[in-house]
Scaffold this motif. Sequence first.
Motif: not given
Length: 210
Positions: A180-186, A205, A209
């Motif tokens: 779970h990251t600030p940009t979504g779930t991977h 991940h 960036t």
Amino acid sequence: MTARLTYAFDAYCGWCYGFGPALREFAAGNADRIALRVLSGGLFSGPRALPTSAYPHIPGANQRIAALTGVTFGEGYRRALNEGSTVMDSTAAATALIALRRQAPDRALELAGALQRAWYVDGRSLSDVAVHRSIAAGHGLDADAVADEFLAPATRREAESEFREARGLGVDAYPTLLLHTPTGTHRLGGPVSTAAALTEGLDRHLAPTE
């Protein structure tokens, strides 16, 4: 920064048993930077909670799992599989994990592995409260408290709620490891991933960036 991960597994999932050693190695090696939650799925629940004889594909799948992951299936399990009458009830197994981890929330992955060893090594039904008493005692937990929790209807309802949560996360196969990251779930890795590959995926991940 601590990374949040969800491990969606099923105690009666052979691929989860095969994935277990790599995941435990990954979790131990990254303990200082991950928070891992174990979420049970209902692979064999409802009308799919049937005796092993109803699933003739299992022996062949086990051969593939052993070849690709290196895990060993125990003699007790092979006897239970050949006998064919043990009902694989994922709701009972998920209820047991909740009962066990209630006393040791930070040891959920360890206790999930203990449930899988009880089945895939010893061939013991995860619907049997005596099995969970034994696991509790072997891990320094209160066996009576675990038994009481396992038999409580509220604990079973909690297990069924976990199944719904897993589906809500888009989990449609086991094992699934979610980051779970600030940009979504991977999704991270797959059932034959090594600990090193999982760590590399986590690194990618979490890399800043530009």
